[in-house]
Structure formats: structure tokens, C-alpha cells
Design an enzyme around this catalytic site. Structure first.
Site, PDB file in Angstrom:
ATOM      1  N   TRP A  10     -85.562 -67.662  -9.973  1.00  0.00           N
ATOM      2  CA  TRP A  10     -85.248 -67.592 -11.406  1.00  0.00           C
ATOM      3  C   TRP A  10     -83.827 -67.106 -11.672  1.00  0.00           C
ATOM      4  O   TRP A  10     -83.387 -67.113 -12.824  1.00  0.00           O
ATOM      5  CB  TRP A  10     -86.251 -66.679 -12.119  1.00  0.00           C
ATOM      6  CG  TRP A  10     -87.622 -67.274 -12.239  1.00  0.00           C
ATOM      7  CD1 TRP A  10     -88.012 -68.529 -11.865  1.00  0.00           C
ATOM      8  CD2 TRP A  10     -88.793 -66.636 -12.774  1.00  0.00           C
ATOM      9  NE1 TRP A  10     -89.349 -68.699 -12.134  1.00  0.00           N
ATOM     10  CE2 TRP A  10     -89.858 -67.560 -12.692  1.00  0.00           C
ATOM     11  CE3 TRP A  10     -89.046 -65.371 -13.316  1.00  0.00           C
ATOM     12  CZ2 TRP A  10     -91.145 -67.260 -13.127  1.00  0.00           C
ATOM     13  CZ3 TRP A  10     -90.322 -65.067 -13.751  1.00  0.00           C
ATOM     14  CH2 TRP A  10     -91.365 -66.009 -13.658  1.00  0.00           C
ATOM     15  N   HIS A 101     -78.004 -66.248  -0.623  1.00  0.00           N
ATOM     16  CA  HIS A 101     -77.904 -67.377  -1.564  1.00  0.00           C
ATOM     17  C   HIS A 101     -76.428 -67.670  -1.821  1.00  0.00           C
ATOM     18  O   HIS A 101     -75.611 -66.748  -1.866  1.00  0.00           O
ATOM     19  CB  HIS A 101     -78.627 -67.039  -2.871  1.00  0.00           C
ATOM     20  CG  HIS A 101     -78.725 -68.218  -3.783  1.00  0.00           C
ATOM     21  ND1 HIS A 101     -77.679 -68.609  -4.591  1.00  0.00           N
ATOM     22  CD2 HIS A 101     -79.713 -69.116  -3.975  1.00  0.00           C
ATOM     23  CE1 HIS A 101     -78.037 -69.693  -5.250  1.00  0.00           C
ATOM     24  NE2 HIS A 101     -79.266 -70.033  -4.903  1.00  0.00           N
ATOM     25  N   GLU A 103     -74.786 -68.262  -4.378  1.00  0.00           N
ATOM     26  CA  GLU A 103     -74.178 -67.520  -5.494  1.00  0.00           C
ATOM     27  C   GLU A 103     -73.815 -66.101  -5.047  1.00  0.00           C
ATOM     28  O   GLU A 103     -72.803 -65.547  -5.474  1.00  0.00           O
ATOM     29  CB  GLU A 103     -75.132 -67.503  -6.693  1.00  0.00           C
ATOM     30  CG  GLU A 103     -75.150 -68.873  -7.373  1.00  0.00           C
ATOM     31  CD  GLU A 103     -76.449 -69.242  -8.044  1.00  0.00           C
ATOM     32  OE1 GLU A 103     -77.277 -68.347  -8.311  1.00  0.00           O
ATOM     33  OE2 GLU A 103     -76.650 -70.448  -8.301  1.00  0.00           O
ATOM     34  N   GLY A 179     -77.610 -76.560  -9.144  1.00  0.00           N
ATOM     35  CA  GLY A 179     -77.363 -76.491 -10.577  1.00  0.00           C
ATOM     36  C   GLY A 179     -76.486 -77.617 -11.100  1.00  0.00           C
ATOM     37  O   GLY A 179     -76.009 -77.568 -12.228  1.00  0.00           O
ATOM     38  N   SER A 218     -80.995 -78.725  -7.159  1.00  0.00           N
ATOM     39  CA  SER A 218     -81.391 -79.714  -8.167  1.00  0.00           C
ATOM     40  C   SER A 218     -82.721 -80.399  -7.841  1.00  0.00           C
ATOM     41  O   SER A 218     -82.915 -81.578  -8.149  1.00  0.00           O
ATOM     42  CB  SER A 218     -80.280 -80.749  -8.391  1.00  0.00           C
ATOM     43  OG  SER A 218     -79.121 -80.105  -8.916  1.00  0.00           O
ATOM     44  N   GLY A 239     -84.396 -73.735  -8.573  1.00  0.00           N
ATOM     45  CA  GLY A 239     -83.809 -72.869  -9.585  1.00  0.00           C
ATOM     46  C   GLY A 239     -84.204 -73.318 -10.977  1.00  0.00           C
ATOM     47  O   GLY A 239     -85.293 -73.019 -11.476  1.00  0.00           O
ATOM     48  N   GLY A 240     -83.322 -74.105 -11.616  1.00  0.00           N
ATOM     49  CA  GLY A 240     -83.495 -74.488 -13.018  1.00  0.00           C
ATOM     50  C   GLY A 240     -84.877 -75.037 -13.360  1.00  0.00           C
ATOM     51  O   GLY A 240     -85.456 -74.679 -14.399  1.00  0.00           O
TER      52      GLY A 240
HETATM   53  P1  PGA Z   1     -81.187 -75.413  -8.780  1.00  0.00           P
HETATM   54  O1  PGA Z   1     -80.966 -74.061  -7.947  1.00  0.00           O
HETATM   55  O2  PGA Z   1     -82.581 -75.889  -8.451  1.00  0.00           O
HETATM   56  O3  PGA Z   1     -81.031 -75.016 -10.203  1.00  0.00           O
HETATM   57  O4  PGA Z   1     -80.165 -76.387  -8.301  1.00  0.00           O
HETATM   58  C1  PGA Z   1     -81.491 -73.910  -6.659  1.00  0.00           C
HETATM   59  C2  PGA Z   1     -81.088 -72.567  -6.086  1.00  0.00           C
HETATM   60  O5  PGA Z   1     -79.949 -72.141  -6.340  1.00  0.00           O
HETATM   61  O6  PGA Z   1     -81.884 -71.901  -5.387  1.00  0.00           O
END
Ligand code: PGA
Length: 254
Positions: A10, A101, A103, A179, A218, A239-240
Site C-alpha cells: 500500500w 523496495h 522507492e 507505477g 503495474s 501497488g496501485g
Molecule cells: P505498482 O507498484 O503495482 O503500483 O506498479 C508495485 C510496487 O511498487 O510494489
């Protein structure tokens, strides 16, 4: 035999109130399936709400649904303002932790050495580390993908014992697909997962077959089934598309 794992990251979304609402809808729609594990990674402040909401109507815990945190510090306690530790996450109800991750690597400067220390801290605390790795677009265009991901794998797992390696989880997340709406094709994902499994085989031999390698970037309800059918793709880190219960429920059923 490795497990099929569907994991929801999340990121910095859903505080306790939103988490309670999500869990109400999720628990109402969730069908327990013995062939897969569902893992939710809410923000750490929402773990208690996720745990409270992970129940059937009769109050018993949902089977096959576990919780994780998105990050831990490599030390177990001390003067690290703003950080949480493995033992704290475990105490709060987490079974898993995301490590490295992209990020965290890109925005918070996390290094391979720190990832290795965090994987070791996770194991000390009884958490399963999910080591995230993946190449940037520039690295892919320079044909460095295999070299980059195998390097991240070996470095991130370097402080673990053979037994700990066998029970860790790997998440291949190409940075260019996170993302962005640009998903790796099932064939792209398979190719890299095969490379990662072969690198694992160098470390732990045949037990590499027991390690779950997830794909992330994604992934959505629309492409989840195709990705999950790809050889060597053992699950998804989403993620999203994990942020609404409806979308997440259809991925869990894929
Ligand atoms: P996303 O993110 O599904 O929004 O691309 C995946 C993640 O960063 O774990």
C-alpha cells in the site's frame, strides 16, 4: 514446494480508518483458497487495524491472510528516530517485511549493504524478508538487467544462512514498470525470474526450487492471470491495484 503469494504494497496510503474500511470490504468478499497466501503490507501505523479486520463474520481469523511491514531498521532498538524494528513489527502482528523496495533505494538512498542487514534483522525477529530488486530503464537499455538483479540478489541475501535463504521471498520489480502502467510482459518476467532462480541455485542448490519469486510493477486485475501463468512467476507484489478492495479481491482470485 514453493507457495503462490499475492502481496499488496500500500506504500504511504491508508491510515487506520481507511484500513478498517478496506478490511471490512475485503473480508466480506474474500474466498479462502488453500493454494495461495495473501499478504498485506499496510503502513506500520495501520497494522493493528488490518489485523483487527482480518476476520470472518464469526470473528475467527481469515485463513491464508498475513500481514507485513514495508520497512524495518537493521538494529533491534535504539536511538533511531522515526524507525521501527523487526521485533516491534513482529509484536504488532507482522509476519513479513519488504526489504529494498526501489522507492527505498532511490528516494531514501538504501544500499545493498543495508538490505543485507535488514534481511538479517528480519530473520532475527522471525519475519520473512521479501527482498525487492529490479533494474532501471537505463540499465535495461544498456543490457545490464541480469547483472544488476543478480548482484542485488547476492548482496541482499549475503547475511543469511542457507536455511534462511530457502524461506526468503524475492520480488522482481523492474523500476520502469512501477507505477507507470508499463508492465513487463509475462515472457520478460519469466526470463528474469529464471535468471534469479539459477542464481539462487548457485547459493542453495535444489532448494532454490522452494523460493517464491514474485513479479511487481503495474500488475492489475487485467494482467494478473497472464503473469501468474508465466513459468517461474510464483506470485505478485501489487501497488496501485491493491488499494481498493474490489480490485485487490479480483487479483487474489486470479
Ligand atoms: P505498482 O507498484 O503495482 O503500483 O506498479 C508495485 C510496487 O511498487 O510494489
Amino acid at each position: 514446494m514453493r507457495r503462490r503469494i499475492l502481496a499488496a504494497n500500500w506504500k504511504m496510503n491508508h491510515g487506520p480508518t481507511a484500513t478498517t474500511g478496506f478490511m471490512r470490504d475485503f473480508a466480506a468478499g474474500y474466498t479462502e483458497r488453500p493454494d495461495r497466501d495473501v499478504v498485506l503490507f499496510p503502513p506500520a501505523v495501520s497494522i493493528a487495524a488490518a489485523r483487527a479486520g482480518s476476520r470472518r463474520p464469526d470473528g475467527t481469523p481469515l485463513a491464508g491472510v498475513a500481514l507485513g511491514v514495508q520497512n524495518i531498521h537493521w538494529e533491534d532498538r535504539g536511538a533511531f528516530t522515526g524507525a521501527i524494528s523487526g521485533p516491534m513489527a513482529r509484536d504488532a502482528g507482522a509476519d513479513y517485511v519488504l526489504v529494498g523496495h526501489s522507492e527505498r533505494r532511490q528516494l531514501f538512498g538504501e544500499t545493498d549493504e543495508q538490505c543485507a542487514a535488514k534481511c538479517a534483522a528480519a530473520e532475527r525477529a522471525g519475519l520473512t524478508p521479501v527482498l525487492c530488486l529490479g533494474e532501471t530503464l537505463a540499465q535495461r537499455e544498456r543490457d545490464e538487467t541480469a547483472w544488476v538483479v543478480v548482484g542485488q540478489l547476492r548482496a541482499g541475501l549475503s547475511a543469511l544462512t542457507q536455511q534462511e535463504l530457502t524461506t526468503s521471498v524475492i520480488a522482481y520489480e523492474p523500476v520502469w514498470a512501477i507505477g507507470t502502467g508499463r508492465t513487463a510482459t509475462p515472457a520478460d518476467a519469466s526470463e528474469i525470474h529464471r535468471i534469479l532462480r539459477s542464481a539462487l541455485r548457485d547459493l542453495i542448490g535444489d532448494r532454490a526450487e522452494d523460493v517464491s519469486i514474485l513479479y511487481g510493477g503495474s500488475a492489475t486485475a487485467a494482467n494478473a492471470a497472464d503473469l501468474l501463468r508465466a513459468p517461474d512467476v510464483d506470485g505478485l507484489l501489487v501497488g496501485g491495484a491493491s488499494l481498493t478492495a474490489a480490485s485487490w479481491l479480483s487479483i487474489c482470485a486470479a
